[in-house]
Structures are given as structure tokens and as C-alpha cells.
Motif scaffolding. Structure first.
Motif, short mmCIF file in Angstrom:
data_model
loop_
_atom_site.label_atom_id
_atom_site.label_comp_id
_atom_site.label_asym_id
_atom_site.label_seq_id
_atom_site.Cartn_x
_atom_site.Cartn_y
_atom_site.Cartn_z
N GLN A 128 0.82 -1.21 0.00
CA GLN A 128 0.00 0.00 0.00
C GLN A 128 0.85 1.26 0.00
O GLN A 128 0.56 2.22 -0.71
N ASN A 129 1.91 1.27 0.79
CA ASN A 129 2.78 2.44 0.87
C ASN A 129 3.55 2.67 -0.43
O ASN A 129 3.71 3.81 -0.88
N ILE A 130 4.02 1.58 -1.04
CA ILE A 130 4.74 1.70 -2.31
C ILE A 130 3.83 2.26 -3.40
O ILE A 130 4.20 3.19 -4.13
N MET A 131 2.63 1.70 -3.51
CA MET A 131 1.72 2.15 -4.55
C MET A 131 1.28 3.60 -4.33
O MET A 131 1.14 4.36 -5.29
N TRP A 132 1.07 3.97 -3.08
CA TRP A 132 0.65 5.34 -2.77
C TRP A 132 1.77 6.33 -3.10
O TRP A 132 1.54 7.40 -3.66
N GLU A 133 2.99 5.97 -2.76
CA GLU A 133 4.12 6.87 -2.94
C GLU A 133 4.50 7.06 -4.40
O GLU A 133 4.81 8.17 -4.84
N TYR A 134 4.48 5.98 -5.18
CA TYR A 134 5.06 6.03 -6.52
C TYR A 134 4.08 5.78 -7.68
O TYR A 134 4.39 6.09 -8.83
N VAL A 135 2.91 5.21 -7.40
CA VAL A 135 1.99 4.84 -8.48
C VAL A 135 0.61 5.45 -8.21
O VAL A 135 -0.42 4.87 -8.53
N HIS A 136 0.62 6.63 -7.59
CA HIS A 136 -0.64 7.32 -7.29
C HIS A 136 -0.96 8.20 -8.50
O HIS A 136 -0.90 7.76 -9.64
N LEU A 137 -1.33 9.46 -8.28
CA LEU A 137 -1.79 10.30 -9.38
C LEU A 137 -0.68 10.84 -10.26
O LEU A 137 -0.80 10.84 -11.49
N LEU A 138 0.39 11.34 -9.68
CA LEU A 138 1.48 11.92 -10.45
C LEU A 138 2.61 10.90 -10.53
O LEU A 138 3.24 10.55 -9.53
N ARG A 139 2.87 10.41 -11.74
CA ARG A 139 3.83 9.32 -11.93
C ARG A 139 5.00 9.79 -12.80
O ARG A 139 4.87 10.70 -13.61
N ASN A 140 6.13 9.13 -12.64
CA ASN A 140 7.28 9.37 -13.51
C ASN A 140 8.11 8.10 -13.58
O ASN A 140 7.92 7.17 -12.79
N GLU A 141 9.01 8.03 -14.56
CA GLU A 141 9.77 6.81 -14.80
C GLU A 141 10.57 6.38 -13.57
O GLU A 141 10.57 5.20 -13.21
N LYS A 142 11.25 7.33 -12.94
CA LYS A 142 12.08 6.98 -11.78
C LYS A 142 11.24 6.37 -10.67
O LYS A 142 11.60 5.33 -10.09
N GLY A 143 10.10 6.99 -10.36
CA GLY A 143 9.25 6.48 -9.30
C GLY A 143 8.64 5.14 -9.63
O GLY A 143 8.56 4.24 -8.78
N LEU A 144 8.21 4.98 -10.88
CA LEU A 144 7.60 3.71 -11.28
C LEU A 144 8.61 2.58 -11.27
O LEU A 144 8.29 1.45 -10.88
N LYS A 145 9.84 2.86 -11.68
CA LYS A 145 10.88 1.82 -11.62
C LYS A 145 11.22 1.47 -10.18
O LYS A 145 11.47 0.30 -9.85
N THR A 146 11.22 2.48 -9.31
CA THR A 146 11.44 2.22 -7.88
C THR A 146 10.35 1.33 -7.33
O THR A 146 10.61 0.38 -6.59
N MET A 191 0.93 -5.54 -12.10
CA MET A 191 0.26 -5.22 -13.36
C MET A 191 0.07 -3.72 -13.53
O MET A 191 0.36 -3.15 -14.59
N VAL A 192 -0.43 -3.07 -12.48
CA VAL A 192 -0.70 -1.63 -12.54
C VAL A 192 0.59 -0.87 -12.80
O VAL A 192 0.66 0.03 -13.64
N THR A 193 1.64 -1.24 -12.08
CA THR A 193 2.91 -0.52 -12.20
C THR A 193 3.55 -0.72 -13.56
O THR A 193 4.05 0.23 -14.18
N LYS A 194 3.56 -1.95 -14.06
CA LYS A 194 4.16 -2.21 -15.37
C LYS A 194 3.40 -1.50 -16.49
O LYS A 194 4.01 -0.96 -17.43
N ALA A 195 2.08 -1.49 -16.40
CA ALA A 195 1.29 -0.79 -17.42
C ALA A 195 1.53 0.71 -17.36
O ALA A 195 1.64 1.38 -18.40
N ALA A 196 1.62 1.26 -16.16
CA ALA A 196 1.87 2.69 -15.99
C ALA A 196 3.25 3.07 -16.51
O ALA A 196 3.45 4.16 -17.08
#
Length: 562
Positions: free
Chosen positions: A444-462, A506-511
Motif C-alpha cells: 500500500q505504501n509503495i503504490m501510494w508513494e510512486y503509483v498514485h496520481l502523479l507518476r514518472n519513470e524513476k518512481g515507477l521503476k522504484t 500489473m498496474v505498475t508495469k502498465a503505468a
């Protein structure tokens, strides 16, 4: 250690909201119907927590064509337009209005008896009706009662762990009776998946605790195609006080509110000078997060939501929000509340056609677990309408298909494999074991921090690296304290956690794959929509045990960008 019971049926419905509507439709066709709910049927699931806003009123000058265009434009052209056409026509024909007379919905009316209509963000006309607030928490009760009075067999508090496949089709499901710990094999000619969303993979959500993405994960493991997994919808909820953090408030158009940053500026006026706060959820959600990121947020990580005129304007949801805030010492008629976008709805899911059939023969999907209707963003009021229109349609199609078939064969080796995999969680003895709740919190913390509304490559890879680490290092060490089979909710939580990590990946890879901003998917490093390269759906499928991402052209029948 535990036996396996066997239950046979024509149509197996998994899930309670859209599932109830599907079960009724299948029963109308004359099929034997079984409905399974992970919680107590009629009391569990997100449908019971609906805000009572229903897209239902389409009268001149409004019409089905206008609704169709509104939905496709809000979905930024990723919708399956065949589904949208069916939906818009059903709404215009008054399908949803039948709920009031048949199932006891009570829509708000003026003193003159006219329906109270809301013009929500993205809608061209006021077509959303409001269910009277003291009736909203139980809006589905009439549908539930209809299920119960029929010959539909209902199993409450049964966790479905896996879909069963044999000879290239879906032939049923394996479940655990939470009360006894017994395994149940449900053999069926048709299966309707209606398991809802995945809000619980995020730290703050208005979804029920059971919204752990079970249906997505089970369908994926069974070989179903999923699409649009990057599109996660948010809604404004409380940022503070702590006791209310994560509880939904609603969008400004729903509650008659206004948004301000800490400097007292109505920042939405810069985004849309005409509609200001009355815009689709993705627009004000991104704007709120941008204000917070740029230092104009409140000290508790939100912005201000002015609800002070709700009572004067006779807003329908005042009777919900006022006592909720008053219980923690806040008078919303006199002071602003702090708000932040919380996870609300999911646009992606199982890839289905206009009959809600998946790519696996025998498997249908409907409601939040299915994809296609909403594209990149859902318009307000269209979720209850969706499960009403397509729940019935999916149930009817599943029953008609089932009535033509004989009972399919079950692969009992597959059943035994799934059973032993679930039981192994109880028997596991590992040094430095980790409890499911701890792993769930990490996700939950990972998804909230990096895959919430504002996303970027660095955060998504993290995020992806962290998710894969959880899969490789934490899941093998996940242990359950009690070894009892009966009422062992931590065992159920462990099974849910496995589903959560599948869906989070799935969500993170698609994003990460979609290098543009579209609807609920916002990439800071790719801030513009890119129709030339991304007017297509990302499709996810399990191939030889690996998560494979491909793309597929969008289904366009009438309306193209530009």
C-alpha cells in the motif's frame, strides 16, 4: 487435512454487486444459478458503500448520442465504443429509472415532485440522480432481496482462491468456506466474475477491506487478458483529522464545494476558468496533487475543501458529511476541511466483448473487474448504472451459453495443486516469518508513494523493483499465526496478499509502459496525450508463467480524436 465438497451449477456468479444483477438475469433465463460472496451477501462489497449518484436521466435536449460522446471524451478515446453505445442507449431508454419502482431506490425530489438532477464533471447535462441519503447505504437491498427470494443458491463468506480451467475453457472455481475451512469445488458451465476493484492495494481508499483485486489476479492466472490496468481513479477524501483520513467526501459538483490552496486561491480556476471545480475526477485530482507538490498544500498533506454552504444550498449529502465531521469536532458549516485524492475506482480489468465474454470460453466479467466501458476515466454516476445495465446483460448471456452445454470436466490434479498451495501457507515454518498485514502495508505504501496520481519513470521503476523484491523475498516468508482452518481470517488475508502483489505489478508495469498522460494516468515526464503512439490499449496476459504486455488498437465505431 481437509476434504473437498463439490457443488454443480449452470451459472456460477462470483461477487455481490454486479453479481446480484447477473444472478437475477441468469435465473430469468431458467438456469441453475449459484452466487458466491467473500463477505456476507448483501452487506459486503463496495456497492453497499455507494454515494448514491446514478447516471439515469437522459431527456431532450440530452440524448444517448450526447451521453456517448461525453463518455468517450472523458475516457480519452480508450473506451470500447461498442460497449458505450449499448450503455448510452439503455440509459436513454430509462433502464435505471426502473430501479425505483422495482427495487425500492428512492431518488431525491423537489417539493414539487421533480427529480433532483446533478450536472457532474464531464457531463453535458444534469443527468445524475441522487439516491436519498438515508437510503443510499442500502441502495442495493431490493436487488439483494430479489436474489434471496429466488431459487438462487447463495454462499456467503466463501473465498474463491482460483478459477478452474480444463480443455481450453473455464469450468468453475475453487473456494474456501471461511467458517469451516473446507474447500469447495464449484463446477459450472458459465462463470460470471463480478469481484469489484482493487482499492486496497493503496494506502488511502474508500473501498471496502475486501477490495484486494482477487478477480483480476485469478483471471490473470487462468489465462485471461486484462487491459487498461494503469488507470486508477481517485476521489476527494479527508486528509485530516486522522480519524477520518481516507474516508470519501465526493467531488465538488456532488457536494457543492470549492477547492482552495493554503494561500486561499481557487486554483482550479487556472485549470478550467469556465467549469472551475466542476470537472472530471482526474482533472481536479491531478490539480490537487500538483498544489501539494509545489508547496501550496495544508500541513496535513491536502488542500482546503469549502463545504460551508452545504446546509444553505440543501445539498443532499449534508446529512452524511455534517455528523461525520462533527464527531471529531469539525463544523463544516463554519470551517474548511482538508482533502486529498484517495483511490476510488478502477477503469481497467478483464478484456471483454459487448456480451461481456472474456477470451477464455465460459468466463464472463462485469462491473469494476471488467474493462472497456470507461476507457481512461469514468464519469460520475456510471458505476451503479454499469452494473445495472451490464450485470443483467452478462448474466443473461452466461445463462444462454450454459443452457447449450453439458457439465464440463474438471481437472482434479489442478484442483489438488491449488488446494495444496493454499494449505502450504498454514503449514509454513520459516525463520523470521512475516505476517500478511506487514506485507500488505508495504504494498500500500509503495503504490501510494510512486503509483498514485502523479507518476514518472524513476518512481515507477522504484515501485516495480520494490514489488518484485516483495514477491521474491517477502512472500516466501509470509506466515500465518494460527494453524486453524475455521474462521482463520489471517489465512484469507495471506491469500489476498498474493493477489495484491500480482495486481500491483500489473498496474505498475502498465503505468511504466504508457509514456503519455491520458485520463487517470498522469506522467510528469510525458505531460501530453500522444494519440499518434498511444491510441491503443495495453493488454496484460500470463504467458508461460511470465507477465506479458502487448498493445491492441482501440475499438472505435463512431468517434475519433480531433
Amino acid at each position: 487435512m481437509t476434504g473437498i465438497d463439490v457443488h454443480e451449477t449452470d451459472v456460477l456468479v462470483i461477487g455481490g454487486g454486479a453479481g446480484a444483477r447477473a444472478a437475477i438475469a441468469a435465473d430469468d433465463v431458467g438456469a441453475r444459478v449459484t452466487l458466491i460472496d467473500k463477505g456476507v451477501f448483501g452487506k459486503a462489497g463496495i456497492t453497499q458503500l455507494s454515494f448514491g449518484i446514478v447516471c439515469a436521466y437522459v431527456k431532450p435536449p440530452d440524448n444517448a448520442d450526447v451521453l456517448f460522446e461525453d463518455m468517450v471524451r472523458a475516457g480519452e478515446f480508450l473506451n470500447n465504443q461498442k460497449l458505450v453505445e449499448i450503455f448510452a442507449k439503455e440509459i436513454a431508454d430509462g433502464k435505471i429509472l426502473e430501479l425505483e419502482g422495482k427495487y425500492g431506490f428512492v431518488f431525491d425530489r423537489t417539493e414539487k415532485g421533480e427529480l433532483v438532477r446533478k450536472k457532474m464533471g464531464g457531463h453535458s447535462y444534469a443527468r445524475d440522480l441522487v439516491v436519498t441519503w438515508n437510503n443510499a447505504p442500502c441502495i442495493w437491498r431490493g436487488v439483494v432481496a430479489d436474489v434471496i427470494k429466488r431459487s438462487i443458491k447463495v454462499f456467503s463468506e466463501v473465498m474463491i482462491t482460483d478459477l478452474l480451467t480444463c480443455d481450453g475453457r473455464c469450468v468453475g472455481a475453487l473456494g474456501i468456506d471461511i467458517r469451516t475451512g473446507n474447500f469447495i469445488v464449484f463446477r459450472a458451465k458459465s462463470i460470471v466474475l463480478a469481484t469489484g476493484g482493487l482499492g486496497q492495494i493503496y494506502k488511502l481508499t474508500d473501498n471496502s477491506r475486501g477490495s484486494t483485486g482477487d478477480g483480476f489476479a485469478m483471471a490473470y492466472r487462468a489465462g485471461a487478458e486484462l487491459r487498461d490496468m494503469e488507470f486508477v481513479q481517485t476521489m476527494l477524501g479527508f486528509a485530516w483529522p486522522r480519524a477520518l483520513r481516507g474516508i470519501g467526501i465526493g467531488e465538488p459538483a456532488l457536494v457543492g464545494g470549492k477547492l482552495y490552496n493554503v494561500k486561499g486561491e481557487r486554483f482550479m480556476a487556472k485549470i478550467d476558468p469556465v467549469n472551475i471545480d466542476n470537472v472530471p475526477k482526474d482533472v481536479h485530482g491531478r490539480a490537487v496533487m500538483q498544489e501539494i507538490k509545489e508547496g501550496r498544500g495544508t500541513k496535513h498533506g491536502g488542500v482546503y475543501f469549502d463545504l460551508t454552504r452545504m446546509r444553505e444550498e440543501n445539498q443532499p449529502h449534508f446529512d452524511y458529511l455534517y455528523p461525520l465531521a462533527a464527531n471529531v469536532g469539525i463544523d463544516i458549516t463554519k470551517e474548511y476541511v482538508e482533502t486529498v485524492p484517495i483511490v476510488h475506482y478502477f477503469m481497467g480489468g478483464v478484456y471483454v466483448n459487448e456480451n461481456h465474454e472474456s477470451n477464455i470460453p465460459g468466463l464472463f466479467a462485469v462491473g469494476e473487474v471488467a474493462s472497456g466501458l470507461h476507457g481512461a476515466e469514468r464519469l460520475a454516476g456510471c458505476s451503479v448504472a454499469d452494473i445495472t445495465v451490464f450485470g443483467y446483460r452478462a448474466g443473461k448471456m452466461a445463462a444462454r451459453s450454459a443452457m447449450k452445454l453439458s457439465m464440463p470436466r474438471v481437472d482434479w490434479e489442478q484442483v489438488e495443486t491449488y488446494k495444496e498451495r493454499a494449505l502450504e501457507l498454514l503449514m509454513r515454518r520459516v525463520p523470521y516469518g512475516i505476517r500478511p498485514a506487514s506485507i500488505r502495508s508495504k504494498i500500500q505504501n509503495i503504490m501510494w508513494e510512486y503509483v498514485h496520481l502523479l507518476r514518472n519513470e524513476k518512481g515507477l521503476k522504484t515501485a516495480l523493483d520494490a514489488i518484485l523484491q516483495i514477491r521474491e523475498k517477502y512472500l516466501p516468508r509470509m506466515v500465518v499465526a494460527s494453524k486453524s482452518l475455521r474462521w482463520n481470517y489471517e489465512w484469507i488475508e495471506a491469500l489476498e496478499t498474493i493477489n495484491m502483489i500480482d495486481v500491483a505489478e500489473m498496474v505498475t508495469k502498465a503505468a511504466l509502459a504508457r509514456t503519455e498522460t491520458r485520463g487517470a494516468h498522469a506522467r510528469e515526464d510525458y505531460p501530453k496525450r500522444d494519440d499518434e503512439n498511444w491510441l491503443k490499449n495495453i493488454v496484460i496476459k500470463c504467458t508461460d508463467g511470465e507477465m506479458e504486455l502487448t498493445t491492441r488498437p482501440v475499438v472505435i465505431t463512431r468517434l475519433s480524436p480531433g
